[in-house]
Design an enzyme around this catalytic site. Structure first.
Site, PDB file in Angstrom:
ATOM      1  N   GLN A 180     -18.734  20.885   5.792  1.00 36.75           N
ATOM      2  CA  GLN A 180     -19.938  20.369   5.085  1.00 36.75           C
ATOM      3  C   GLN A 180     -20.405  19.110   5.668  1.00 36.75           C
ATOM      4  OE1 GLN A 180     -18.527  20.963   1.009  1.00 36.75           O
ATOM      5  NE2 GLN A 180     -20.488  21.012   0.722  1.00 36.75           N
ATOM      6  N   GLY A 187     -15.851  18.474  -4.815  1.00 36.27           N
ATOM      7  CA  GLY A 187     -15.212  19.054  -3.688  1.00 36.27           C
ATOM      8  C   GLY A 187     -15.917  19.008  -2.517  1.00 36.27           C
ATOM      9  N   HIS A 210     -14.852  28.007  -4.256  1.00 39.23           N
ATOM     10  CA  HIS A 210     -16.093  27.370  -3.565  1.00 39.23           C
ATOM     11  C   HIS A 210     -15.752  26.855  -2.398  1.00 39.23           C
ATOM     12  CE1 HIS A 210     -20.136  25.480  -3.975  1.00 39.23           C
ATOM     13  NE2 HIS A 210     -19.461  24.819  -2.950  1.00 39.23           N
ATOM     14  N   GLU A 211     -14.749  25.846  -2.164  1.00 44.13           N
ATOM     15  CA  GLU A 211     -14.182  25.211  -0.939  1.00 44.13           C
ATOM     16  C   GLU A 211     -13.579  26.182   0.114  1.00 44.13           C
ATOM     17  OE1 GLU A 211     -15.569  22.415  -0.701  1.00 44.13           O
ATOM     18  OE2 GLU A 211     -15.914  22.381  -2.822  1.00 44.13           O
ATOM     19  N   CYS A 266     -23.515  22.982  -4.967  1.00 44.15           N
ATOM     20  CA  CYS A 266     -23.174  22.649  -3.914  1.00 44.15           C
ATOM     21  C   CYS A 266     -23.784  21.192  -3.366  1.00 44.15           C
ATOM     22  CB  CYS A 266     -23.199  23.724  -2.750  1.00 44.15           C
ATOM     23  SG  CYS A 266     -22.269  23.598  -1.263  1.00 44.15           S
ATOM     24  N   LEU A 267     -23.098  20.582  -2.674  1.00 44.70           N
ATOM     25  CA  LEU A 267     -23.715  19.238  -2.236  1.00 44.70           C
ATOM     26  C   LEU A 267     -24.576  19.716  -0.852  1.00 44.70           C
ATOM     27  CD1 LEU A 267     -20.757  16.585  -2.250  1.00 44.70           C
ATOM     28  CD2 LEU A 267     -22.858  16.792  -3.505  1.00 44.70           C
ATOM     29  N   HIS A 301     -16.309  27.746   1.843  1.00 43.42           N
ATOM     30  CA  HIS A 301     -16.942  26.943   3.112  1.00 43.42           C
ATOM     31  C   HIS A 301     -16.094  27.203   4.397  1.00 43.42           C
ATOM     32  CE1 HIS A 301     -20.176  24.793   1.399  1.00 43.42           C
ATOM     33  NE2 HIS A 301     -19.533  24.394   0.342  1.00 43.42           N
TER      34      HIS A 301
HETATM   35 ZN    ZN Z   1     -20.074  23.676  -1.409  1.00 42.01          ZN
END
Ligand code: ZN
Length: 162
Positions: free
Chosen positions: A49, A44, A135-136, A87-88, A139
């Site tokens: 991000q 995701g 999660h997204e 998380c990236l 963000h």
């Molecule tokens: Zn993330």
């Protein structure tokens, strides 16, 4: 491909603005987000991000893929489920790979929003897809998964993070 922003970048802590134009630029942005997510081996990716403070995210998990613009999130099943989550934007300093920690999330959610052409979309999810949506969505509110961890666990993640 766009550069991924890491923990400490203010854009990750700033609530994102609604998308107002469903135009060619939006479609290009969504394509770039997909490419960036796939290159980074993620499941995701949300606008902030990659430094874009707009309310949209892409996902590709559990054989479900898509994108949602201006999402609303409704908790259908508030039962707490704890699973490993990363998380990236929170990679380990040494390996560059996401740092994982058991993270509590609601068991079931529905996301409503729009597709790249401005058509309404709605997805109901449980399991890892429900976790990904929460999660997204976080963000887009300027929140990160570490905010949902016990303080001591969050501290350990921060110490190992980029
Ligand atoms: Zn993330």
């Amino acid at each position: 491909m766009r550069e991924i922003r890491y923990l400490g970048d203010p854009v990750l802590r700033t609530p994102a603005e609604p998308v107002t134009a469903f135009d060619r630029d939006l479609r290009r942005l969504i394509d770039e987000m997909f490419a960036t997510m796939r290159m980074a081996d993620g499941v995701g990716l949300a606008g902030p991000q990659i430094g874009v403070g707009k309310r949209l995210f892409v996902y590709d998990i559990s054989n479900r893929q898509g994108h949602i613009v201006n999402p609303e999130l409704v908790i259908d099943d508030p039962a707490e489920v704890v699973e490993e989550e990363g998380c990236l934007s929170v990679p380990a300093r040494e390996s560059g790979r996401p740092l994982y920690a058991p993270t509590p999330r609601a068991a079931g959610v529905t996301v409503r929003g729009f597709d790249r052409l401005g058509r309404p979309v709605q997805v109901t999810a449980r399991g890892m897809l429900a976790r990904c949506f929460q999660h997204e969505f976080d963000h887009l509110e300027g929140r990160l998964y570490v905010d949902r961890l016990p303080r001591e666990t969050a501290r350990k993640i921060m110490q190992q993070a980029h």
